[in-house]
Design an enzyme around this catalytic site. Structure first.
Site, short mmCIF file in Angstrom:
data_model
loop_
_atom_site.label_atom_id
_atom_site.label_comp_id
_atom_site.label_asym_id
_atom_site.label_seq_id
_atom_site.Cartn_x
_atom_site.Cartn_y
_atom_site.Cartn_z
CG ASN A 10 -1.88 1.10 1.28
OD1 ASN A 10 -1.50 2.24 1.06
ND2 ASN A 10 -3.13 0.81 1.56
CG HIS A 13 0.98 5.13 4.57
ND1 HIS A 13 0.04 5.61 5.44
CD2 HIS A 13 0.60 3.88 4.24
CE1 HIS A 13 -0.86 4.66 5.64
NE2 HIS A 13 -0.54 3.61 4.93
CG HIS A 46 -8.36 4.06 0.72
ND1 HIS A 46 -8.60 3.91 2.06
CD2 HIS A 46 -9.54 4.41 0.17
CE1 HIS A 46 -9.88 4.16 2.31
NE2 HIS A 46 -10.47 4.48 1.18
NE ARG A 48 -9.82 8.31 3.95
CZ ARG A 48 -10.09 7.44 4.92
NH1 ARG A 48 -9.31 6.41 5.13
NH2 ARG A 48 -11.12 7.62 5.70
NE ARG A 52 -8.07 11.35 5.10
CZ ARG A 52 -8.67 10.80 6.16
NH1 ARG A 52 -7.98 10.00 6.96
NH2 ARG A 52 -9.93 11.03 6.43
CD GLU A 73 -6.98 -0.36 0.64
OE1 GLU A 73 -6.29 -1.30 1.02
OE2 GLU A 73 -6.99 0.76 1.22
CB THR A 104 -9.94 1.55 6.91
OG1 THR A 104 -9.47 2.20 5.74
CG2 THR A 104 -11.30 0.95 6.65
CD GLU A 154 -7.29 -6.38 2.61
OE1 GLU A 154 -7.32 -6.26 1.38
OE2 GLU A 154 -6.63 -5.66 3.37
CG HIS A 194 -5.95 -1.81 9.00
ND1 HIS A 194 -5.60 -1.24 10.19
CD2 HIS A 194 -6.42 -0.81 8.22
CE1 HIS A 194 -5.85 0.04 10.14
NE2 HIS A 194 -6.34 0.34 8.96
#
Ligand code: PXP
Length: 251
Positions: A10, A13, A46, A48, A52, A73, A104, A154, A194
């Protein structure tokens, strides 16, 4: 035969860090390329509602420039459905989304939200996108995913990762073990993710019916100190150690 465990990296970040200054550096695409070179099996991002971290043009660039399968995502909204149908990534993982959360927080309520979710699962599936639902390790949620026709779930590993070491964490691990077995029994492909880090990844990687882990925050946080190839390499080694004998399929 022991199944190979895929690692989806992922890259959200990296986009968070980029956006902190409003410029173009560091580029999440560069992280995706490095992850691919270092042995990632897929890229997860992801998009969003508030953009963000990942932005629309990141999704377009990931689709155009990165050879690895993209797992997008997204929340179950019409806006996200339109974007997903335009890009047709390899997979879409439907996640719950609240504006105020930092990340999440819990799994999707597939059981309570069946009427709303059905159209998303159907339309994405009809477009050739592999749909997964991000759910808590709960039998009722797995059964609901199956009824909705999602081929993949998931399992949210957050409660396991956050539980204090010892009895509580073991109890959360057992929930994941039971849920992964139930997923297999009802014909769902099982992923997990996660909050996973070097300490928590092994027992989840050892669950034989889990075929993919999606990991981001810890990998990128460690990469600040040791570089992404090193953090990813160590995570991969811990996954492999938990599942001896598994062979990576040829790409
Ligand atoms: N899987 C899903 C569905 C997620 O929403 C996230 C967080 O974006 C992850 C995996 C990765 O979690 P983490 O960044 O804590 O490794």
């Amino acid at each position: 035969m022991t199944r190979y465990l895929r690692l989806g990296v992922n890259i959200d970040h990296v986009a968070t860090l980029r956006n902190a200054r409003g410029g173009r550096h560091p580029d999440p695409l560069r992280a995706a390329r490095m992850a691919a070179e270092a042995g990632a099996d897929g890229i997860t991002a992801h998009l969003r509602e508030d953009r963000r971290h990942i932005r629309d043009d990141d999704v377009a660039r990931l689709m155009a420039e990165i050879a690895l399968p993209l797992n997008l995502e997204m929340a179950a909204t019409d806006e996200m459905l339109g974007i997903a149908l335009r890009h047709r990534p390899h997979a879409c993982c439907i996640v719950p989304e609240k504006r105020t959360e930092v990340t999440t927080e819990g799994g999707l309520d597939a059981a309570g939200g069946k009427a709303h979710l059905k159209r998303f699962v159907q339309e994405l599936g009809a477009a050739g996108v592999r749909v997964s639902l991000f759910i808590d390790p709960d039998e009722a949620q797995l059964d609901a995913a199956r009824e909705l026709g999602a081929p993949v779930v998931e399992l949210h590993t957050g409660s396991y990762c956050e539980a204090p070491e010892g009895f509580d964490r073991q109890a959360e691990l057992q929930r994941l073990v039971r849920a992964a077995a139930h997923a297999e029994a009802i014909g769902l492909e099982c992923h997990a993710g996660h909050g996973l880090d070097y300490d928590t990844v092994g027992p989840v990687a050892a669950i034989p019916t889990v075929v993919e882990l999606n990991i981001g925050h810890f990998l990128m946080g460690e990469a600040v100190f040791v570089g992404l190839p090193a953090s990813l390499g160590r995570m991969r080694a811990l996954m492999d150690a938990a599942r001896p004998g598994a062979v990576r399929p040829a790409r």
